[in-house]
Design a protein around this motif. Structure first.
Motif, PDB file in Angstrom:
ATOM      1  N   ALA A 235      44.710  37.754  44.848  1.00 33.94           N
ATOM      2  CA  ALA A 235      44.024  38.977  45.291  1.00 33.94           C
ATOM      3  C   ALA A 235      42.917  38.648  46.289  1.00 33.94           C
ATOM      4  O   ALA A 235      42.707  39.386  47.250  1.00 33.94           O
ATOM      5  CB  ALA A 235      43.465  39.732  44.088  1.00 33.94           C
ATOM      6  N   LEU A 236      42.229  37.536  46.079  1.00 36.46           N
ATOM      7  CA  LEU A 236      41.182  37.115  47.022  1.00 36.46           C
ATOM      8  C   LEU A 236      41.800  36.804  48.379  1.00 36.46           C
ATOM      9  O   LEU A 236      41.273  37.193  49.428  1.00 36.46           O
ATOM     10  CB  LEU A 236      40.455  35.871  46.487  1.00 36.46           C
ATOM     11  CG  LEU A 236      39.409  36.105  45.391  1.00 36.46           C
ATOM     12  CD1 LEU A 236      39.003  34.790  44.738  1.00 36.46           C
ATOM     13  CD2 LEU A 236      38.189  36.820  45.965  1.00 36.46           C
ATOM     14  N   THR A 237      42.934  36.099  48.362  1.00 30.61           N
ATOM     15  CA  THR A 237      43.605  35.735  49.603  1.00 30.61           C
ATOM     16  C   THR A 237      44.067  36.985  50.347  1.00 30.61           C
ATOM     17  O   THR A 237      43.833  37.136  51.543  1.00 30.61           O
ATOM     18  CB  THR A 237      44.816  34.816  49.314  1.00 30.61           C
ATOM     19  OG1 THR A 237      44.346  33.704  48.553  1.00 30.61           O
ATOM     20  CG2 THR A 237      45.446  34.319  50.591  1.00 30.61           C
ATOM     21  N   SER A 238      44.723  37.917  49.635  1.00 28.94           N
ATOM     22  CA  SER A 238      45.246  39.096  50.340  1.00 28.94           C
ATOM     23  C   SER A 238      44.109  39.989  50.824  1.00 28.94           C
ATOM     24  O   SER A 238      44.216  40.599  51.890  1.00 28.94           O
ATOM     25  CB  SER A 238      46.277  39.852  49.501  1.00 28.94           C
ATOM     26  OG  SER A 238      45.665  40.479  48.411  1.00 28.94           O
ATOM     27  N   ALA A 239      42.993  40.045  50.078  1.00 28.14           N
ATOM     28  CA  ALA A 239      41.853  40.847  50.530  1.00 28.14           C
ATOM     29  C   ALA A 239      41.266  40.258  51.817  1.00 28.14           C
ATOM     30  O   ALA A 239      40.923  40.996  52.750  1.00 28.14           O
ATOM     31  CB  ALA A 239      40.783  40.914  49.438  1.00 28.14           C
ATOM     32  N   ALA A 240      41.177  38.930  51.889  1.00 23.75           N
ATOM     33  CA  ALA A 240      40.625  38.283  53.083  1.00 23.75           C
ATOM     34  C   ALA A 240      41.569  38.476  54.268  1.00 23.75           C
ATOM     35  O   ALA A 240      41.137  38.786  55.388  1.00 23.75           O
ATOM     36  CB  ALA A 240      40.397  36.799  52.800  1.00 23.75           C
ATOM     37  N   GLU A 241      42.891  38.329  54.026  1.00 26.67           N
ATOM     38  CA  GLU A 241      43.874  38.490  55.109  1.00 26.67           C
ATOM     39  C   GLU A 241      43.866  39.916  55.651  1.00 26.67           C
ATOM     40  O   GLU A 241      43.903  40.137  56.863  1.00 26.67           O
ATOM     41  CB  GLU A 241      45.280  38.128  54.608  1.00 26.67           C
ATOM     42  CG  GLU A 241      45.481  36.616  54.516  1.00 26.67           C
ATOM     43  CD  GLU A 241      46.792  36.249  53.815  1.00 26.67           C
ATOM     44  OE1 GLU A 241      47.029  35.029  53.652  1.00 26.67           O
ATOM     45  OE2 GLU A 241      47.563  37.159  53.436  1.00 26.67           O
ATOM     46  N   PHE A 242      43.809  40.863  54.721  1.00 27.47           N
ATOM     47  CA  PHE A 242      43.789  42.278  55.126  1.00 27.47           C
ATOM     48  C   PHE A 242      42.550  42.561  55.974  1.00 27.47           C
ATOM     49  O   PHE A 242      42.631  43.191  57.029  1.00 27.47           O
ATOM     50  CB  PHE A 242      43.811  43.162  53.871  1.00 27.47           C
ATOM     51  CG  PHE A 242      43.606  44.622  54.145  1.00 27.47           C
ATOM     52  CD1 PHE A 242      44.554  45.356  54.851  1.00 27.47           C
ATOM     53  CD2 PHE A 242      42.462  45.272  53.693  1.00 27.47           C
ATOM     54  CE1 PHE A 242      44.371  46.704  55.099  1.00 27.47           C
ATOM     55  CE2 PHE A 242      42.274  46.623  53.940  1.00 27.47           C
ATOM     56  CZ  PHE A 242      43.227  47.344  54.646  1.00 27.47           C
ATOM     57  N   THR A 243      41.404  42.047  55.528  1.00 24.26           N
ATOM     58  CA  THR A 243      40.147  42.295  56.251  1.00 24.26           C
ATOM     59  C   THR A 243      40.195  41.675  57.648  1.00 24.26           C
ATOM     60  O   THR A 243      39.746  42.285  58.620  1.00 24.26           O
ATOM     61  CB  THR A 243      38.961  41.760  55.431  1.00 24.26           C
ATOM     62  OG1 THR A 243      38.989  42.369  54.137  1.00 24.26           O
ATOM     63  CG2 THR A 243      37.632  42.080  56.094  1.00 24.26           C
ATOM     64  N   ASP A 244      40.766  40.466  57.759  1.00 27.40           N
ATOM     65  CA  ASP A 244      40.907  39.829  59.076  1.00 27.40           C
ATOM     66  C   ASP A 244      41.798  40.657  60.002  1.00 27.40           C
ATOM     67  O   ASP A 244      41.501  40.834  61.181  1.00 27.40           O
ATOM     68  CB  ASP A 244      41.522  38.425  58.933  1.00 27.40           C
ATOM     69  CG  ASP A 244      40.515  37.431  58.357  1.00 27.40           C
ATOM     70  OD1 ASP A 244      39.304  37.769  58.341  1.00 27.40           O
ATOM     71  OD2 ASP A 244      40.924  36.339  57.919  1.00 27.40           O
ATOM     72  N   ALA A 245      42.925  41.153  59.428  1.00 27.55           N
ATOM     73  CA  ALA A 245      43.905  41.872  60.240  1.00 27.55           C
ATOM     74  C   ALA A 245      43.329  43.165  60.822  1.00 27.55           C
ATOM     75  O   ALA A 245      43.781  43.627  61.866  1.00 27.55           O
ATOM     76  CB  ALA A 245      45.152  42.185  59.414  1.00 27.55           C
ATOM     77  N   THR A 272      38.015  42.410  44.802  1.00 26.39           N
ATOM     78  CA  THR A 272      38.173  41.309  45.764  1.00 26.39           C
ATOM     79  C   THR A 272      37.943  41.799  47.194  1.00 26.39           C
ATOM     80  O   THR A 272      37.463  41.050  48.039  1.00 26.39           O
ATOM     81  CB  THR A 272      39.561  40.638  45.653  1.00 26.39           C
ATOM     82  OG1 THR A 272      40.576  41.628  45.762  1.00 26.39           O
ATOM     83  CG2 THR A 272      39.704  39.891  44.349  1.00 26.39           C
ATOM     84  N   LEU A 273      38.269  43.076  47.471  1.00 27.47           N
ATOM     85  CA  LEU A 273      37.978  43.614  48.805  1.00 27.47           C
ATOM     86  C   LEU A 273      36.468  43.677  49.029  1.00 27.47           C
ATOM     87  O   LEU A 273      35.959  43.233  50.059  1.00 27.47           O
ATOM     88  CB  LEU A 273      38.604  45.003  48.970  1.00 27.47           C
ATOM     89  CG  LEU A 273      40.103  45.023  49.252  1.00 27.47           C
ATOM     90  CD1 LEU A 273      40.661  46.428  49.143  1.00 27.47           C
ATOM     91  CD2 LEU A 273      40.409  44.439  50.640  1.00 27.47           C
ATOM     92  N   ARG A 274      35.749  44.189  48.027  1.00 29.93           N
ATOM     93  CA  ARG A 274      34.280  44.252  48.165  1.00 29.93           C
ATOM     94  C   ARG A 274      33.711  42.848  48.337  1.00 29.93           C
ATOM     95  O   ARG A 274      32.752  42.635  49.072  1.00 29.93           O
ATOM     96  CB  ARG A 274      33.645  44.919  46.946  1.00 29.93           C
ATOM     97  CG  ARG A 274      33.874  46.399  46.924  1.00 29.93           C
ATOM     98  CD  ARG A 274      32.984  47.098  45.906  1.00 29.93           C
ATOM     99  NE  ARG A 274      33.454  48.463  45.727  1.00 29.93           N
ATOM    100  CZ  ARG A 274      34.278  48.836  44.749  1.00 29.93           C
ATOM    101  NH1 ARG A 274      34.679  47.972  43.850  1.00 29.93           N
ATOM    102  NH2 ARG A 274      34.692  50.078  44.683  1.00 29.93           N
ATOM    103  N   PHE A 275      34.331  41.885  47.648  1.00 26.15           N
ATOM    104  CA  PHE A 275      33.888  40.495  47.786  1.00 26.15           C
ATOM    105  C   PHE A 275      34.121  40.013  49.229  1.00 26.15           C
ATOM    106  O   PHE A 275      33.269  39.343  49.819  1.00 26.15           O
ATOM    107  CB  PHE A 275      34.656  39.622  46.788  1.00 26.15           C
ATOM    108  CG  PHE A 275      34.278  38.168  46.829  1.00 26.15           C
ATOM    109  CD1 PHE A 275      33.108  37.715  46.229  1.00 26.15           C
ATOM    110  CD2 PHE A 275      35.100  37.236  47.454  1.00 26.15           C
ATOM    111  CE1 PHE A 275      32.758  36.372  46.255  1.00 26.15           C
ATOM    112  CE2 PHE A 275      34.761  35.891  47.487  1.00 26.15           C
ATOM    113  CZ  PHE A 275      33.588  35.461  46.886  1.00 26.15           C
ATOM    114  N   ALA A 276      35.277  40.392  49.818  1.00 29.64           N
ATOM    115  CA  ALA A 276      35.576  39.982  51.199  1.00 29.64           C
ATOM    116  C   ALA A 276      34.582  40.611  52.177  1.00 29.64           C
ATOM    117  O   ALA A 276      34.356  40.085  53.266  1.00 29.64           O
ATOM    118  CB  ALA A 276      37.004  40.390  51.569  1.00 29.64           C
TER     119      ALA A 276
END
Ligand SMILES: [Zn+2]
Length: 323
Positions: A235-245, A272-276
C-alpha cells in the motif's frame, strides 16, 4: 474462529512478548475476571490479547516475561488458529436504510440468542461459556469494546461478574471514554503504548521481513502494523507511485487512478496516501485530504468506483498544483 492476525500467529505471539514484555508479566499473574486493554489503533492490542489467551492456557514452561511457551499443545492449537477456548467478538458494520451512514456496533446477538435475525453471531458468548475449557481457561476477547451497545453490555455484566468456569474477558478499546462505565469499573485497565523504532525494526527482523524504513516510519511505534507488513508495504508503494503519477500529466494520472482502484484497500490506502503527502505544504495537504475524504464518502455511497477514482485524480492534480 476468526484468525486475528495474518502472517503467522506464532511469530506475532512471540513478538508480543518482545514488544510488550512488562505488560505480559502483569497479565500472567492476573487472577481477576476482566482486563481492559486501551491504546491507539494498530498499537498491538489484538496481538497482546492473543498472547494473554495463550498465556492463560499454556501447559509448558513460561518465558522470562511469563509468556506462553509456544510449543505445548494449547500453544500450537492457538498458533494454528484452532484453539477451542478462545472467542473473538468484533463489531459489525450496520447500514441504516437509505444513505451510507455506517455504524459499527456489537449487538445483543453477540452475547446471547436474540430475535434480531440476520445479526446473529456464529457462536455467542453465553453459549461459548457454557462449555468447560478444553485446556485451562476460556477467554472471550471483545475487540472494539466501545461499540458494545447498552443492551449487549447489560447482558455481559453478569457474565463478567461471575464468569462460568472462571473464564477471562479481555476488552480492547481505542477510546476509553467511549467504553460504558459498567465495563470499565469491572475491568483491570492496561494501557498499550507505542514502542520505539529500533524495537519495531528488531520485531520486523524476527518476522523475517526486510528492513523497510518507510514502513517503520509509517508504523510510528504501532506494533499492530507489523502483522500486516507485506500488505502495508504494498500500500505504501502504490500510494507513492500514484502520487508521483499525478504530476506526470493527465493521462498518467488517470491511468494511475485506475491502478489504485484495482488495488484499493480501504484498511490501508487512505492512511498510506496521507503518509505519501506528509511532506507537502499544509494548504496542499488539506486540499488533498478533502479529495480523499470525498472519495471515501463516494465509495460508501456506492457511487461508480471508476468515476470516483478519476475524480480523485483530477482533484488531487488541482490540489497539488499540477493542473
Ligand atoms: Zn504453551
Amino acid at each position: 474462529m476468526t484468525l486475528g492476525l495474518s502472517g503467522g500467529l506464532s511469530a506475532s505471539l512471540s513478538g508480543a512478548a518482545q514488544l510488550h514484555g512488562p505488560l505480559l508479566e502483569q497479565t500472567g499473574v492476573f487472577r481477576g475476571n476482566a482486563l481492559l486493554l486501551t491504546g491507539p489503533a494498530r498499537v498491538g492490542k489484538l496481538a497482546l490479547a492473543w498472547a494473554i489467551a495463550a498465556q492463560h492456557n499454556c501447559a509448558g514452561t513460561r518465558g522470562m516475561y511469563g509468556e506462553a511457551c509456544g510449543q505445548c499443545p494449547s500453544c500450537l492449537a492457538l498458533a494454528a488458529g484452532a484453539h477451542p477456548d478462545v472467542l473473538l467478538i468484533e463489531p459489525r458494520a450496520t447500514t441504516t436504510t437509505g444513505k451510507a451512514a455506517r455504524r459499527r456496533v456489537i449487538p445483543i446477538g453477540a452475547i446471547l440468542e436474540s430475535r434480531d435475525k440476520g445479526r446473529e453471531y456464529d457462536v455467542h458468548v453465553f453459549e461459548f461459556l457454557e462449555v468447560r475449557p478444553t485446556w485451562r481457561r476460556r477467554v472471550v476477547m471483545v475487540q472494539g469494546a466501545e461499540f458494545l451497545g447498552q443492551e449487549a453490555a447489560n447482558a455481559l455484566l453478569k457474565l463478567v461478574e461471575e464468569p462460568p468456569h472462571g473464564a477471562l474477558f479481555v476488552f480492547l478499546a481505542e477510546d476509553l471514554r467511549a467504553v460504558l462505565p459498567t465495563i470499565v469499573s469491572r475491568s483491570a485497565r492496561l494501557n498499550v503504548a507505542p514502542v520505539s523504532d529500533p524495537a519495531l525494526e528488531r520485531a520486523l527482523a524476527r518476522q523475517g521481513e526486510a528492513a523497510d524504513p518507510a514502513l517503520v516510519e509509517f508504523a510510528a511505534g504501532r506494533a499492530g502494523v507489523l502483522a500486516h507488513a507485506a500488505t502495508v508495504h504494498a500500500a505504501l508503494t502504490s500510494a507513492a507511485e500514484f502520487t508521483d503519477a499525478l504530476g506526470e500529466g493527465l493521462l498518467s494520472a488517470l491511468e494511475a487512478a485506475e491502478q489504485l482502484e484495482k488495488h484499493w484497500d480501504p484498511a490501508w490506502h487512505p492512511e498510506t496516501l496521507r503518509f505519501a503527502w506528509r511532506t507537502l505544504p499544509p494548504h496542499q495537504r488539506a486540499r488533498a485530504d478533502a479529495a480523499l475524504l470525498a472519495l471515501q464518502e463516494a465509495l460508501e455511497a456506492y457511487a461508480s468506483p471508476s468515476l470516483s477514482f478519476q475524480v480523485l485524480a483530477l482533484r488531487l492534480r488541482e490540489a497539488l498544483g499540477h493542473a
